[in-house]
Enzyme design. Structure first.
Site, PDB file in Angstrom:
ATOM      1  N   LYS A 124       0.856  -1.193   0.000  1.00 53.03           N
ATOM      2  CA  LYS A 124       0.000   0.000   0.000  1.00 53.03           C
ATOM      3  C   LYS A 124       0.886   1.235   0.000  1.00 53.03           C
ATOM      4  O   LYS A 124       1.716   1.414   0.885  1.00 53.03           O
ATOM      5  CB  LYS A 124      -0.921   0.010   1.218  1.00 53.03           C
ATOM      6  N   ASP A 229     -14.043   4.866   9.503  1.00 48.03           N
ATOM      7  CA  ASP A 229     -14.310   4.667   8.074  1.00 48.03           C
ATOM      8  C   ASP A 229     -14.686   3.207   7.841  1.00 48.03           C
ATOM      9  O   ASP A 229     -14.230   2.567   6.899  1.00 48.03           O
ATOM     10  CB  ASP A 229     -13.079   5.047   7.250  1.00 48.03           C
TER      11      ASP A 229
END
Length: 420
Positions: A124, A229
């Site tokens: 990532k 989130d």
């Protein structure tokens, strides 16, 4: 941004030293003077070798000049920052081969990769600021006294914070990917055999999955953290058929830099928002609308067969751990250092704090309420028009930063904007 690594194998030792010198000089300079680059690189062949390396790196768009700079110098591009991170992970032995793109988000890119033993992993790459150049002028007040603060540095802080979150959560047996390594703005983690929950069309035990997801929210809060989130984009559904669904979670949760402490003044709002994201998804995808059932005594889960349909912050959260303090999550009560405060302000702005309004309406237009939340709460939909316009301009800025081609100027807050 496309990550092209084909030139990495052709860079010389001098090239790498000069590229790292530009990175080092960028800590104190928006544009690193050419002479300073040579001094930091300290090549045996002197400034001539440094100039050659600078020229070669500029041709590959690993460094670039800034138009209308007051002096001769260079700045590292995102491509150059990527190269340094990948080389470091290769030197660590944690990653050997970079594969294809498997996901692109607003603030990150996801790549498949393998280590030297052929084990599949995920890389990532954080790219904070990619969609925030225009809104930063209104939302990033913390940069007012830090005009040289770069988004690369914030991306680096975000990667470090996510690695810390994942490491401590994995140690505490939360359903998160195994964290392997991190450097600069990159995090290397386990590759999950599965798919994002947004792609979920049917599930043989969706009611159990619902209860597990709600249980994760509560367990995380009991340990001091709120995800902020928690939605179908940040939840991976396992698809390898090797797990016992009755004994272990059927999902893996990803993306953690935005986590806050339960001591945060807006903790209850974000807890409720996480809960509502899961309720809304299951309502739309499976028409699953569990209700509280006072005849049930079991309060260890949520949904059908349990007393409560979904968790409530004031009723179900009871601190049993201090992970928020250990990872210095936003809102915890100990003193923050400057870097913690800088990253928290950046992530808070991305969350849109201050715009905390939840629309409460049912699908059929009626209002069904209970003592805690509206039974058919839905999160408000935000307009994409302005965001789409921002993304187009931001991509132009990124291209200009990477290639050095394009007219950029810097505002008083230190943010790049396109000249008309």
């Amino acid at each position: 941004m496309k990550l092209d690594t084909q030139h990495m194998r052709y860079l010389t030792a001098e090239d790498w030293r000069v590229l790292q010198a530009v990175e080092t000089g960028s800590r104190n300079h928006e544009v690193v003077p050419t002479k300073l680059i040579g001094q930091i690189a300290n090549l045996k062949a002197g400034m001539g070798a440094a100039n050659k390396a600078i020229s070669d790196l500029a041709k590959l768009s690993l460094i670039s000049k800034l138009r209308n700079a007051k002096y001769d110098g260079y700045r590292i591009t995102y491509n150059g920052f990527d190269y340094l991170a990948l080389k470091t992970m290769h030197q660590h032995g944690s990653m050997d081969t970079l594969g294809t793109t498997i996901g692109v988000g607003k603030e990150s890119d996801i790549y498949s990769c393998t280590d030297s033993k052929g084990n599949s992993k995920v890389l990532k790459i954080h790219r904070l600021g990619r969609v925030s150049f225009r809104t930063v002028k209104n939302n990033r007040d913390y940069l007012r006294n830090k005009q040289t603060q770069s988004w690369m540095h914030l991306s680096k802080l975000a990667a470090q914070k996510e690695y810390e979150f994942m490491t401590i959560l994995y140690r505490n047996k939360f359903s998160v990917p195994i964290p392997y390594d991190y450097t600069r703005h990159c995090v290397l983690m386990e590759r999950i055999v599965g798919f994002p929950m947004r792609q979920l069309k049917e599930h043989f035990a969706y009611k159990t999955l619902y209860s597990q997801l709600m249980g994760f929210i509560v367990k995380l809060a009991n340990h001091g953290l709120i995800h902020c989130d928690f939605n179908e984009y940040n939840i991976m559904i396992k698809d390898d058929g090797t797990y016992n669904f009755q004994k272990e979670d059927g999902f893996i949760v990803i993306d953690f830099p935005q986590c806050i402490s339960i001591e945060h003044p807006d903790a209850e709002f974000y807890f409720k928002r996480d809960v509502e994201c899961i309720r809304t998804f299951f309502k739309r995808r499976f028409s699953y609308r569990p209700k509280n059932d006072e005849t049930m005594l079991d309060t260890e889960g949520f949904g059908e067969g349990y007393r409560y349909a979904y968790p409530v912050f004031s009723r179900d959260v009871e601190r049993t751990g201090d992970l928020d303090i250990q990872v210095k999550a936003s809102g915890y009560k100990r003193k923050l250092n400057d870097e913690d405060r800088t990253l928290q302000n950046a992530v808070s702005s991305m969350r849109g704090e201050g715009d905390q309004e939840v629309e409460e309406s049912s699908e059929d237009g009626s209002d069904e309420t209970d003592d805690e939340y509206d039974e058919e709460d839905d999160l408000s939909d935000f307009s994409d028009d302005e965001e789409n316009g921002d993304e187009e301009e931001n991509e132009k800025i990124i291209e200009a930063l990477s290639t050095g081609v394009g007219k950029l100027k810097m505002d008083k807050l230190g943010n790049y904007i396109l000249e008309e």
